[in-house]
Motif scaffolding. Sequence first.
Motif, PDB file in Angstrom:
ATOM      1  N   ALA A 145       0.818  -1.219   0.000  1.00  0.00           N
ATOM      2  CA  ALA A 145       0.000   0.000   0.000  1.00  0.00           C
ATOM      3  C   ALA A 145       0.849   1.266   0.000  1.00  0.00           C
ATOM      4  CB  ALA A 145      -0.943   0.001   1.201  1.00  0.00           C
ATOM      5  N   LEU A 146       1.794   1.342   0.917  1.00  0.00           N
ATOM      6  CA  LEU A 146       2.595   2.558   1.047  1.00  0.00           C
ATOM      7  C   LEU A 146       3.743   2.635   0.049  1.00  0.00           C
ATOM      8  CD1 LEU A 146       2.765   2.826   4.959  1.00  0.00           C
ATOM      9  CD2 LEU A 146       1.421   4.238   3.391  1.00  0.00           C
ATOM     10  N   GLN A 147       4.084   1.506  -0.555  1.00  0.00           N
ATOM     11  CA  GLN A 147       5.145   1.456  -1.565  1.00  0.00           C
ATOM     12  C   GLN A 147       6.489   1.953  -1.034  1.00  0.00           C
ATOM     13  OE1 GLN A 147       4.899   0.254  -5.033  1.00  0.00           O
ATOM     14  NE2 GLN A 147       3.273  -0.747  -3.870  1.00  0.00           N
ATOM     15  N   ILE A 148       6.781   1.616   0.223  1.00  0.00           N
ATOM     16  CA  ILE A 148       8.100   1.935   0.762  1.00  0.00           C
ATOM     17  C   ILE A 148       8.821   0.623   1.055  1.00  0.00           C
ATOM     18  CG2 ILE A 148       7.392   4.161   1.738  1.00  0.00           C
ATOM     19  CD1 ILE A 148       7.298   2.836   4.488  1.00  0.00           C
ATOM     20  N   PRO A 149      10.150   0.617   0.992  1.00  0.00           N
ATOM     21  CA  PRO A 149      10.896  -0.621   1.258  1.00  0.00           C
ATOM     22  C   PRO A 149      10.578  -1.182   2.644  1.00  0.00           C
ATOM     23  CG  PRO A 149      12.344   1.036   0.301  1.00  0.00           C
ATOM     24  CD  PRO A 149      11.036   1.720   0.605  1.00  0.00           C
ATOM     25  N   VAL A 150      10.399  -2.500   2.716  1.00  0.00           N
ATOM     26  CA  VAL A 150      10.024  -3.157   3.970  1.00  0.00           C
ATOM     27  C   VAL A 150      11.079  -2.932   5.057  1.00  0.00           C
ATOM     28  CG1 VAL A 150       9.659  -5.419   5.065  1.00  0.00           C
ATOM     29  CG2 VAL A 150       8.564  -4.895   2.883  1.00  0.00           C
ATOM     30  N   HIS A 151      12.354  -2.892   4.670  1.00  0.00           N
ATOM     31  CA  HIS A 151      13.396  -2.770   5.703  1.00  0.00           C
ATOM     32  C   HIS A 151      13.321  -1.436   6.449  1.00  0.00           C
ATOM     33  CE1 HIS A 151      15.430  -0.841   2.253  1.00  0.00           C
ATOM     34  NE2 HIS A 151      16.113  -0.156   3.156  1.00  0.00           N
ATOM     35  N   TRP A 152      12.713  -0.418   5.864  1.00  0.00           N
ATOM     36  CA  TRP A 152      12.585   0.865   6.553  1.00  0.00           C
ATOM     37  C   TRP A 152      11.765   0.754   7.830  1.00  0.00           C
ATOM     38  CZ3 TRP A 152      11.757   5.557   2.777  1.00  0.00           C
ATOM     39  CH2 TRP A 152      12.870   5.674   1.952  1.00  0.00           C
ATOM     40  N   ILE A 153      10.758  -0.134   7.818  1.00  0.00           N
ATOM     41  CA  ILE A 153       9.895  -0.214   9.004  1.00  0.00           C
ATOM     42  C   ILE A 153      10.598  -0.865  10.188  1.00  0.00           C
ATOM     43  CG2 ILE A 153       7.882  -0.354   7.481  1.00  0.00           C
ATOM     44  CD1 ILE A 153       7.485  -3.222   8.390  1.00  0.00           C
ATOM     45  N   TYR A 154      11.735  -1.523   9.924  1.00  0.00           N
ATOM     46  CA  TYR A 154      12.479  -2.175  11.007  1.00  0.00           C
ATOM     47  C   TYR A 154      13.633  -1.320  11.535  1.00  0.00           C
ATOM     48  CZ  TYR A 154       9.890  -6.282   9.493  1.00  0.00           C
ATOM     49  OH  TYR A 154       8.891  -7.153   9.165  1.00  0.00           O
ATOM     50  N   LEU A 155      13.783  -0.112  11.040  1.00  0.00           N
ATOM     51  CA  LEU A 155      14.910   0.723  11.461  1.00  0.00           C
ATOM     52  C   LEU A 155      14.884   1.045  12.948  1.00  0.00           C
ATOM     53  CD1 LEU A 155      15.298   3.173   8.436  1.00  0.00           C
ATOM     54  CD2 LEU A 155      16.660   1.149   8.980  1.00  0.00           C
ATOM     55  N   TRP A 156      13.669   1.075  13.546  1.00  0.00           N
ATOM     56  CA  TRP A 156      13.575   1.367  14.980  1.00  0.00           C
ATOM     57  C   TRP A 156      14.079   0.214  15.845  1.00  0.00           C
ATOM     58  CZ3 TRP A 156      13.279   5.170  18.280  1.00  0.00           C
ATOM     59  CH2 TRP A 156      12.827   6.415  17.831  1.00  0.00           C
ATOM     60  N   VAL A 157      14.199  -0.981  15.259  1.00  0.00           N
ATOM     61  CA  VAL A 157      14.612  -2.142  16.057  1.00  0.00           C
ATOM     62  C   VAL A 157      16.047  -1.973  16.576  1.00  0.00           C
ATOM     63  CG1 VAL A 157      14.956  -4.646  16.074  1.00  0.00           C
ATOM     64  CG2 VAL A 157      12.956  -3.660  14.906  1.00  0.00           C
ATOM     65  N   PRO A 158      17.043  -1.765  15.701  1.00  0.00           N
ATOM     66  CA  PRO A 158      18.393  -1.567  16.247  1.00  0.00           C
ATOM     67  C   PRO A 158      18.517  -0.290  17.074  1.00  0.00           C
ATOM     68  CG  PRO A 158      18.386  -1.182  13.877  1.00  0.00           C
ATOM     69  CD  PRO A 158      17.056  -1.776  14.230  1.00  0.00           C
ATOM     70  N   VAL A 159      17.782   0.756  16.698  1.00  0.00           N
ATOM     71  CA  VAL A 159      17.811   1.997  17.477  1.00  0.00           C
ATOM     72  C   VAL A 159      17.307   1.725  18.895  1.00  0.00           C
ATOM     73  CG1 VAL A 159      16.841   4.319  17.711  1.00  0.00           C
ATOM     74  CG2 VAL A 159      17.598   3.510  15.473  1.00  0.00           C
ATOM     75  N   GLY A 160      16.183   0.995  19.001  1.00  0.00           N
ATOM     76  CA  GLY A 160      15.614   0.668  20.309  1.00  0.00           C
ATOM     77  C   GLY A 160      16.562  -0.163  21.147  1.00  0.00           C
ATOM     78  N   PHE A 161      17.180  -1.188  20.529  1.00  0.00           N
ATOM     79  CA  PHE A 161      18.139  -2.015  21.270  1.00  0.00           C
ATOM     80  C   PHE A 161      19.347  -1.194  21.704  1.00  0.00           C
ATOM     81  CE2 PHE A 161      16.406  -5.979  19.043  1.00  0.00           C
ATOM     82  CZ  PHE A 161      15.768  -6.429  20.185  1.00  0.00           C
ATOM     83  N   PHE A 162      19.842  -0.318  20.813  1.00  0.00           N
ATOM     84  CA  PHE A 162      21.013   0.495  21.148  1.00  0.00           C
ATOM     85  C   PHE A 162      20.715   1.439  22.314  1.00  0.00           C
ATOM     86  CE2 PHE A 162      23.644   4.296  20.690  1.00  0.00           C
ATOM     87  CZ  PHE A 162      24.909   3.731  20.752  1.00  0.00           C
ATOM     88  N   VAL A 163      19.581   2.138  22.224  1.00  0.00           N
ATOM     89  CA  VAL A 163      19.214   3.086  23.288  1.00  0.00           C
ATOM     90  C   VAL A 163      19.021   2.357  24.616  1.00  0.00           C
ATOM     91  CG1 VAL A 163      17.370   4.632  24.080  1.00  0.00           C
ATOM     92  CG2 VAL A 163      18.245   4.832  21.752  1.00  0.00           C
ATOM     93  N   THR A 164      18.416   1.170  24.570  1.00  0.00           N
ATOM     94  CA  THR A 164      18.231   0.384  25.792  1.00  0.00           C
ATOM     95  C   THR A 164      19.577  -0.054  26.355  1.00  0.00           C
ATOM     96  OG1 THR A 164      16.122  -0.407  24.910  1.00  0.00           O
ATOM     97  CG2 THR A 164      17.010  -1.589  26.802  1.00  0.00           C
ATOM     98  N   GLY A 165      20.492  -0.457  25.467  1.00  0.00           N
ATOM     99  CA  GLY A 165      21.837  -0.813  25.899  1.00  0.00           C
ATOM    100  C   GLY A 165      22.540   0.352  26.569  1.00  0.00           C
ATOM    101  N   VAL A 166      22.412   1.544  25.972  1.00  0.00           N
ATOM    102  CA  VAL A 166      23.003   2.749  26.570  1.00  0.00           C
ATOM    103  C   VAL A 166      22.393   3.010  27.940  1.00  0.00           C
ATOM    104  CG1 VAL A 166      23.196   5.268  26.365  1.00  0.00           C
ATOM    105  CG2 VAL A 166      23.653   3.820  24.382  1.00  0.00           C
ATOM    106  N   GLN A 167      21.057   2.851  28.035  1.00  0.00           N
ATOM    107  CA  GLN A 167      20.373   3.102  29.306  1.00  0.00           C
ATOM    108  C   GLN A 167      20.878   2.157  30.402  1.00  0.00           C
ATOM    109  OE1 GLN A 167      18.059   5.675  29.809  1.00  0.00           O
ATOM    110  NE2 GLN A 167      18.574   5.112  31.889  1.00  0.00           N
TER     111      GLN A 167
END
Length: 198
Positions: A145-167
Amino acid sequence: MADQESDGQHGGKGEPPSTLPGFLGVIDTAISRIEALALAAGVLLMAFNTIANVVSRFVFQYGLYFSGELNRILIILITFAGLGYAARHGRHIRMSALFDALNVPGRKMMMIVITAVTAIAMFALCYFSIGYILQVASSGRILPALQIPVHWIYLWVPVGFFVTGVQYALTTVKNITARDVYLSTHVLEGYEEDEREI
């Protein structure tokens, strides 16, 4: 106690200022604001999108074609932004029978080990999630529907893990430098009154 007074003890209104010294405090505060903004924006957008889809379905007899995909993106954002937020507020599930039986020095040492190991695990998951995103990106899949690459929707996954690791890494530092035992950079170890009554 100075540490107790400055930490905003268990869920005060608003975000308490960081109790970490210098540059670490700046990082801690910046992460806090980004997490709060991402979570608030994600929840509000999801609510607005869902309401708009329901109204469209009843008024115009068809739903918004992109609504499901947008909610999927927002769920991923909220989930992985929420990881760091929960760590910051000491709200992750913990099995504390052995921990509670220890004296203060024992609890402090155990908390240092727990937060350090958890930080390493979060950074490892961040690394592996980047590998997964690169694999999905190489497949060339796009959202219908949105015609955007699927991998873009997973970009928050490593960001979330990284920020949690920093915390968790910052919590390790906090427990090394502070007199008391901390679940996060500003939440003291212990139970709230309502938790004691259960």
